[in-house]
Design an enzyme around this catalytic site. Structure first.
Site, mmCIF file in Angstrom:
data_model
loop_
_atom_site.group_PDB
_atom_site.id
_atom_site.type_symbol
_atom_site.label_atom_id
_atom_site.label_comp_id
_atom_site.label_asym_id
_atom_site.label_seq_id
_atom_site.Cartn_x
_atom_site.Cartn_y
_atom_site.Cartn_z
ATOM 1 C CB ALA A 1 -0.951 -0.006 1.199
ATOM 2 C CG ASN B 1 -7.581 5.877 -0.785
ATOM 3 O OD1 ASN B 1 -7.299 4.686 -0.897
ATOM 4 N ND2 ASN B 1 -7.122 6.624 0.182
ATOM 5 C CG HIS C 1 4.040 -1.938 9.322
ATOM 6 N ND1 HIS C 1 4.977 -1.086 8.786
ATOM 7 C CD2 HIS C 1 3.547 -2.655 8.289
ATOM 8 C CE1 HIS C 1 5.045 -1.283 7.476
ATOM 9 N NE2 HIS C 1 4.182 -2.224 7.156
ATOM 10 C CD GLU D 1 5.819 -0.207 -1.473
ATOM 11 O OE1 GLU D 1 6.681 0.030 -0.598
ATOM 12 O OE2 GLU D 1 4.812 -0.935 -1.264
#
Length: 183
Positions: A59, A115, A91, A61
């Site tokens: 995600a 998105n 994370h 990238e």
């Protein structure tokens, strides 16, 4: 539960000329990503658009690939698809926040982006949201990109420059032209 609530879905965007969309997907959870892509493709095709698909590792990238394509390729809009499932570390928060923020910043720079990066607590939530026959978040992300493309076409598309329109021969300020000194 959000899945049982009613919400308004805008009518499908319409175009006088075809749109070309880049779908950027992270297949980290391949089955979930495949369902989201299927939903996005169906929505794009329903508008008469074309698409290309590019895969990236995760995600984080996705916005980088969209930014690169926005500078180097010829797409009308972009669909960001991926899935982040909460784990045992922070994370999850980093990936969710940073990918979303980067996509928002690209949108504020003028790119039309839907998105569809899912941020969920567990796999069953992701499966329901990704399923084209259920919540169809891939189709929803494509619809969002298509609506933004329609707005950008309505308002004249992107302009070069930052915050101003460069002077032309017809542009005059207080009787001066671009060939006449003003100071």
């Amino acid at each position: 539960m959000a899945g049982s609530e009613q919400h308004y879905i805008m009518p499908r965007a319409e175009f006088d000329r075809p749109v070309k969309i880049l779908i950027v997907v992270s297949p980290y959870y391949k089955d979930i990503a495949d369902n989201m892509v299927a939903g996005a493709v169906a929505e794009i095709e329903a508008c008469g658009g074309t698409y290309e698909i590019v895969e990236v590792p995760g995600a984080l990238e996705i916005p980088t690939a969209i930014g690169m394509a926005g500078r180097m390729a010829n797409f009308d809009g972009f669909v960001a698809l991926g899935c982040v499932i909460r784990g045992e570390t922070t994370h999850y928060d980093t990936v969710c926040n940073d990918s979303s923020r980067a996509i928002q910043l690209l949108g504020l720079q003028g790119l039309s982006i839907g998105n569809g990066i899912l941020t969920v607590e567990n796999r069953p939530q992701a499966e329901v949201r990704a399923d084209p026959k259920d919540q169809n978040k891939g189709g929803g992300a494509a619809a969002a990109a298509l609506h933004l493309i329609a707005l950008s076409r309505k308002w004249g598309g992107p302009r070069k420059g930052v915050g101003f329109i460069p002077a032309t021969d017809e542009f005059k300020i207080a009787g001066a032209t671009k060939d006449t000194p003003t100071a």
